[in-house]
Write an enzyme that holds these catalytic residues in place. Structure first.
Site, PDB file in Angstrom:
ATOM      1  CB  CYS A  81      -0.748   0.017   1.057  1.00  0.00           C
ATOM      2  SG  CYS A  81      -2.226   1.358   1.151  1.00  0.00           S
ATOM      3  CD  GLU A 121      -0.896  -5.818   5.632  1.00  0.00           C
ATOM      4  OE1 GLU A 121      -1.598  -5.141   5.714  1.00  0.00           O
ATOM      5  OE2 GLU A 121      -0.552  -6.083   4.325  1.00  0.00           O
ATOM      6  CG  HIS A 176      -3.452  -3.485   3.218  1.00  0.00           C
ATOM      7  ND1 HIS A 176      -2.262  -2.991   4.270  1.00  0.00           N
ATOM      8  CD2 HIS A 176      -3.712  -2.539   2.765  1.00  0.00           C
ATOM      9  CE1 HIS A 176      -2.268  -1.786   4.118  1.00  0.00           C
ATOM     10  NE2 HIS A 176      -3.063  -1.363   3.212  1.00  0.00           N
TER      11      HIS A 176
END
Length: 232
Positions: free
Chosen positions: A124, A229, A227
């Site tokens: 990001c 994660e 994202h």
């Protein structure tokens, strides 16, 4: 280039996670600045079998060099909007909160990592900072991109898949997935405008917004606008 491991041979790699600063708004110490990373980055790095190591925001270049030298690779994280002055633009009215001290640290981390041969993953804002560090620029808001129509700042849980992304065949990113079109989450309102020299677009949204970039020559750099994660 052969990469020299920071730890003993055979030990798990150490991944430096570029931290940010959080300004508290509540008692007992409103206005206090705290070093932090979202815990999703920590758990994702650990789940991949690596050692997560937070790199707090500091300004001394020699100390930053020591930070980066202690790692085997760098993870550039999400967060505040990068300062438009870094890529030669005045701030548009749509720009959100900026934190120049965080920008300065993260740009230094990127440049030192590149110098020391440490591979970099950007997520990001991490992608946006990488693009700036290597000579690119950004759209300060998605409404400034002709033809952009997708909701890139989704209104749902963080792990919910928000929109399609098409991967560029033959890229490092595409080799990580069995399919060419994937579904990702999405939490950004800035995007790449001018791609940094030497980089390749490895992912696009259906409205043409750049969702990923990479550089295979020299020190490997891979970055995505979503994202992952949060989706682990």
């Amino acid at each position: 280039m052969a990469l020299e491991k920071a730890g003993p041979a055979g030990s798990p790699p150490v991944i430096g996670i570029a931290a940010s600063l959080l300004i508290t708004a509540t008692e007992p110490f409103p206005g206090m600045e705290r070093s932090y990373v979202n815990h999703d980055y920590v758990t994702a790095v650990a789940a991949a079998g690596a050692v997560p190591l937070m790199l707090p925001v500091i300004q001394d270049l020699e100390l930053i060099r020591r930070q980066v030298a202690a790692t085997d690779g760098i993870l550039m994280t999400g967060g505040y909007d990068p300062d438009p002055l870094l890529y030669g633009e005045n701030p548009n009215r749509r720009i959100d909160f900026i934190f120049p001290e965080v920008d300065e640290h993260q740009l230094a981390v990127i440049r030192v990592a590149n110098e020391l041969g440490k591979p970099i993953l950007g997520i990001c804002r991490g992608l946006q900072m990488l693009n700036i560090a290597f000579g690119g620029s950004l759209y300060q808001d998605l409404t400034l991109i002709p033809g952009s129509y997708i909701q890139h700042y989704q209104k749902s849980r963080k792990e919910t898949r928000g929109h399609q992304v098409t991967l560029t065949e033959g890229t490092m990113l595409a080799k990580l997935f069995p399919e060419t079109v994937i579904l990702t989450n999405s939490f950004h309102h800035l995007a790449v405008k001018d791609l940094a020299p030497g980089f390749t677009v490895n992912a696009l949204a259906p409205d043409g917004v750049i969702e990923g970039m990479e550089r295979e020559s020299g020190v490997p750099v891979l970055a995505v606008q979503w994202h992952p994660e949060m989706m682990c």
